[in-house]
Design a protein around this motif. Sequence first.
Motif, PDB file in Angstrom:
ATOM      1  N   ILE A  48       0.862  -1.175   0.000  1.00 56.65           N
ATOM      2  CA  ILE A  48       0.000   0.000   0.000  1.00 56.65           C
ATOM      3  C   ILE A  48       0.899   1.226   0.000  1.00 56.65           C
ATOM      4  O   ILE A  48       2.024   1.158   0.477  1.00 56.65           O
ATOM      5  CB  ILE A  48      -0.948  -0.024   1.233  1.00 56.65           C
ATOM      6  CG1 ILE A  48      -1.967   1.115   1.201  1.00 56.65           C
ATOM      7  CG2 ILE A  48      -0.156  -0.021   2.531  1.00 56.65           C
ATOM      8  CD1 ILE A  48      -3.028   1.015   2.321  1.00 56.65           C
ATOM      9  N   ALA A  49       0.416   2.328  -0.548  1.00 52.94           N
ATOM     10  CA  ALA A  49       1.239   3.538  -0.609  1.00 52.94           C
ATOM     11  C   ALA A  49       0.372   4.773  -0.410  1.00 52.94           C
ATOM     12  O   ALA A  49      -0.848   4.735  -0.632  1.00 52.94           O
ATOM     13  CB  ALA A  49       1.971   3.616  -1.941  1.00 52.94           C
ATOM     14  N   ILE A  50       1.029   5.866  -0.020  1.00 54.13           N
ATOM     15  CA  ILE A  50       0.303   7.108   0.234  1.00 54.13           C
ATOM     16  C   ILE A  50       1.123   8.295  -0.231  1.00 54.13           C
ATOM     17  O   ILE A  50       2.362   8.226  -0.263  1.00 54.13           O
ATOM     18  CB  ILE A  50      -0.043   7.231   1.739  1.00 54.13           C
ATOM     19  CG1 ILE A  50      -1.134   8.282   1.987  1.00 54.13           C
ATOM     20  CG2 ILE A  50       1.196   7.538   2.571  1.00 54.13           C
ATOM     21  CD1 ILE A  50      -1.706   8.240   3.409  1.00 54.13           C
ATOM     22  N   ARG A  51       0.445   9.355  -0.604  1.00 49.18           N
ATOM     23  CA  ARG A  51       1.105  10.628  -0.906  1.00 49.18           C
ATOM     24  C   ARG A  51       0.748  11.603   0.204  1.00 49.18           C
ATOM     25  O   ARG A  51      -0.293  11.478   0.843  1.00 49.18           O
ATOM     26  CB  ARG A  51       0.676  11.147  -2.268  1.00 49.18           C
ATOM     27  CG  ARG A  51       1.174  10.268  -3.408  1.00 49.18           C
ATOM     28  CD  ARG A  51       1.148  10.967  -4.743  1.00 49.18           C
ATOM     29  NE  ARG A  51       1.668  10.099  -5.799  1.00 49.18           N
ATOM     30  CZ  ARG A  51       2.956  10.003  -6.090  1.00 49.18           C
ATOM     31  NH1 ARG A  51       3.849  10.699  -5.426  1.00 49.18           N
ATOM     32  NH2 ARG A  51       3.359   9.208  -7.066  1.00 49.18           N
ATOM     33  N   PRO A  52       1.577  12.629   0.456  1.00 46.98           N
ATOM     34  CA  PRO A  52       1.393  13.489   1.629  1.00 46.98           C
ATOM     35  C   PRO A  52       0.202  14.431   1.579  1.00 46.98           C
ATOM     36  O   PRO A  52      -0.028  15.176   2.538  1.00 46.98           O
ATOM     37  CB  PRO A  52       2.715  14.267   1.699  1.00 46.98           C
ATOM     38  CG  PRO A  52       3.283  14.198   0.341  1.00 46.98           C
ATOM     39  CD  PRO A  52       2.837  12.919  -0.253  1.00 46.98           C
TER      40      PRO A  52
END
Lengths: 112, 112
Positions: A48-52
């Motif tokens: 899973i990944a996220i951007r700020p």
Amino acid sequence: QQQVKQSPQSLIVQKGGISIINCAYENTAFDYFPWYQQFPGKGPALLIAIRPDVSEKKEGRFTISFNKSAKQFSLHIMDSQPGDSATYFCAAQAGTASKLTFGTGTRLQVTL
Amino acid sequence: EAGVTQFPSHSVIEKGQTVTLRCDPISGHDNLYWYRRVMGKEIKFLLHFVKESKQDESGMPNNRFLAERTGGTYSTLKVQPAELEDSGVYFCASSQDRVQQFFGPGTRLTVL
């Protein structure tokens, strides 16, 4: 100098419990924060990944919480299962297609 | 679709010898990365190819390491002469969309 600090080094959680792994970073140029899962004998695989620009991202039982002001992000695994037993790496990236900077990894064991 | 493949899976050599690791990226992926994990530590970036060109080689430890990518397809990483501190797991990754990197299973190198 380690740019992404990860804790704990190892974690034992009972089946059905919540697993929490924390990471902190220093470089404010980082703009992409993926988590990788690695099973023995295999390479790391994107989990899973996220951007700020968002504070939370959820995919099934996996949630990333992101605190931009504190420069911290964490992985929560809800209802942990024995099949989740693996090594988890947080990472950060500054700019598209650039290198990933990894944390030291957390070995998770989910017991019955 | 075949994933990233690496050869050999294990290599045991003596100090001073030469070893060549090979990586075959996912077909069509222009970006190819090499990383290394020394036992218990973080996965560290070595270098990044875009097609056959070296985009970033800031992580290469020293001039005993030589990476090539023939015709923008497979890549090799040669260590000559190998030292004890070169032991670790060498990962290759490739990407097409410039964000998600797909990792191979790694080559475990042991230098005696």
